[in-house]
Design an enzyme around this catalytic site. Structure first.
Site, PDB file in Angstrom:
ATOM      1  CG  ASN A   7      60.469  49.716  74.866  1.00 54.15           C
ATOM      2  OD1 ASN A   7      59.690  49.515  73.933  1.00 54.15           O
ATOM      3  ND2 ASN A   7      60.353  50.750  75.683  1.00 54.15           N
ATOM      4  NE  ARG A  99      56.345  49.749  76.961  1.00 57.01           N
ATOM      5  CZ  ARG A  99      56.226  50.951  76.457  1.00 57.01           C
ATOM      6  NH1 ARG A  99      57.218  51.478  75.752  1.00 57.01           N
ATOM      7  NH2 ARG A  99      55.135  51.646  76.657  1.00 57.01           N
ATOM      8  CG  HIS A 189      52.171  55.015  80.481  1.00 57.45           C
ATOM      9  ND1 HIS A 189      51.568  56.260  80.403  1.00 57.45           N
ATOM     10  CD2 HIS A 189      53.150  55.023  79.558  1.00 57.45           C
ATOM     11  CE1 HIS A 189      52.169  56.969  79.474  1.00 57.45           C
ATOM     12  NE2 HIS A 189      53.127  56.248  78.937  1.00 57.45           N
ATOM     13  NE  ARG A 250      50.102  59.262  71.986  1.00 63.01           N
ATOM     14  CZ  ARG A 250      50.890  58.547  72.794  1.00 63.01           C
ATOM     15  NH1 ARG A 250      50.871  58.743  74.097  1.00 63.01           N
ATOM     16  NH2 ARG A 250      51.676  57.619  72.294  1.00 63.01           N
ATOM     17  CD  GLU A 396      57.522  52.023  81.745  1.00 61.16           C
ATOM     18  OE1 GLU A 396      56.683  51.594  80.955  1.00 61.16           O
ATOM     19  OE2 GLU A 396      58.115  53.100  81.599  1.00 61.16           O
TER      20      GLU A 396
END
Ligand code: AMP
Length: 415
Positions: A7, A99, A189, A250, A396
């Site tokens: 990743n 990823r 996601h 965010r 993941e």
């Protein structure tokens, strides 16, 4: 098959080494061999290398770029020192799973990486200008370190949400902007939401088509997904990960007119306002303290800090509103599922999100809820609760490793 899962971010390479194959997938017998990260690449990097069953090794060293980071990881994995019996040389790594953040409308599943796939990922750079270039650097780095012969697979954050119907993915903008620029909701996601839904049906022993749930990935980034018949039919993140729930840094949903308003009042460019919405808003923006939920909970509890309390309250309230709208959109659901650093660890936040959802038939079991922390999986609602609630720690990397195996072996993908 030993799969290296990578990743790659702008200054970070996170990795896991997972031994899996079609048989282990069927029997849930995949084995994690190692995990770790190289952070602050480009300077004095922070290196964490952790072989399963051993102490994590932490160190610092100058690491120039992603290639040097991948090289460092694999040299450690192959060394006596790592204690990973399965990996003695580079040839013992059989495939690499990457990823990749944005696959646009083109990538609806994971794919073996070819030159054409690389071009496809490049075509999506416009949609993810920070992430896709870093993911591409990771792909190039792995090719350089392992040679072009090693199979590499791209697993996209957006792919699981490609089943959204048009009325859910289109914005109320002039239609030509969708046609010309592909402006639409993509969602992110996806690998996490997909994993959570998959584990849920394993726990319940039900078929994919019977999976009707709302999944909540609550980490530093947060998103919700509405899953009907096993498919994602709506999700809170949009063209970019900025939309939807309020997150660590965010803002989540805001009135779009605010961008211009702040720009004019503060003398900022639209780009600067976007950075502010991505990096200085959300929990850290409201509290003025931190984007870390654990610290905010401590601050609220120990010092009764007003803005820490407010940040937590807004966070939970927004999630509850999304749950309510998804329940209305789907005409009810069977379960809410919590995942991510906050969702997996904070019984308090889960309880606060669920306050008021009794109306939908949700009865949280305080004792079960308190027990589900630190990566434990299980039910947190009472037996017989019309709407159930679960904690399912996300994984993941496992899904990336499994997709890699399926792509390399030519087996059908199970989304
Ligand atoms: P992630 O991005 O999934 O690693 O999640 C990071 C977020 O999870 C941060 O806001 C952490 O403060 C939060 N978190 C981790 N452990 C806990 C905990 N025990 N209680 C509350 N929040 C936690």
């Amino acid at each position: 098959m030993n799969v290296l899962v990578l990743n790659c971010g702008s200054s970070t390479v996170k990795f896991q080494l997972i031994a899996t194959d079609l048989e282990s997938i069927a029997q849930n017998a995949d084995r994690r061999l190692a995990r770790g990260a190289v952070e602050r690449i480009g300077g004095e990097a922070i290196i964490t290398l952790h072989a399963e069953g051993r102490e994590a090794l932490k160190s610092t060293a100058p690491v120039r770029d992603a290639r040097a980071a991948v090289d460092l990881i694999i040299r450690w994995a192959c060394s006596e020192n790592s204690g990973i019996a399965e990996v003695r040389s580079v040839a013992d790594v059989h495939a690499i799973g990457h990823r990749v953040v944005h696959g646009g409308e083109r990538f609806t599943h994971s794919v073996l990486i070819t030159d054409e796939v690389v071009r496809g990922i490049e075509d999506c750079i416009d949609l993810a200008p920070l992430h896709n270039p870093a993911n591409l650097k990771g792909i190039t780095a792995a090719r350089e370190v392992f040679g072009v012969g090693i199979p590499e697979v791209a697993v996209f954050d957006t792919a699981f949400h490609q089943t959204l119907p048009d009325y859910a993915y289109l914005y109320g903008l002039p239609y030509q902007y969708y046609r010309r620029h592909r402006i639409r909701r993509y969602g992110f996601h996806g690998t996490s939401h997909r994993y959570i839904a998959y584990r849920y049906r394993q726990l319940r022993n039900i078929a994919r088509g019977e999976t009707n749930v709302i999944t909540l990935h609550l980490g530093n980034g947060c998103s919700a997904a509405l899953i009907r018949g096993g498919d994602s039919v709506d999700t809170s993140m949009g063209l970019t990960p900025l939309e939807g729930l309020m997150m660590g840094t965010r803002s989540g949903d805001i009135d779009p007119a605010i961008v211009d308003f702040i720009a004019a009042k503060e003398g900022l460019t639209a780009q600067e306002v976007e950075t502010l919405l991505n990096k200085q808003s959300g929990l850290i923006g409201i509290s003025g303290l931190t984007n870390d939920m654990r610290e905010l909970l401590d601050e609220a509890r120990e010092n009764d800090d007003r803005r820490a309390r407010l940040a937590i309250e807004i966070f939970c309230y927004r999630i509850r509103k999304y749950i309510g709208s998804y329940l209305a959109a789907m005409g009810g659901a069977d379960a809410l599922i919590f995942a991510g650093g906050i969702g997996e660890n904070s019984a308090e936040v889960r309880e606060r999100i669920c306050e008021g959802l009794q109306w939908f038939g949700l009865e949280i079991d305080a004792e079960r809820n308190a027990l589900q922390t630190g990566g434990r999986e299980g039910l947190i609602s009472r037996d017989g609760s019309r709407l159930a609630a679960y904690v399912i720690p996300t994984d993941e990397e496992l899904l990336i490793a499994r997709d890699t195996v399926r792509c390399v072996r030519g087996a059908p993908q199970r989304f």
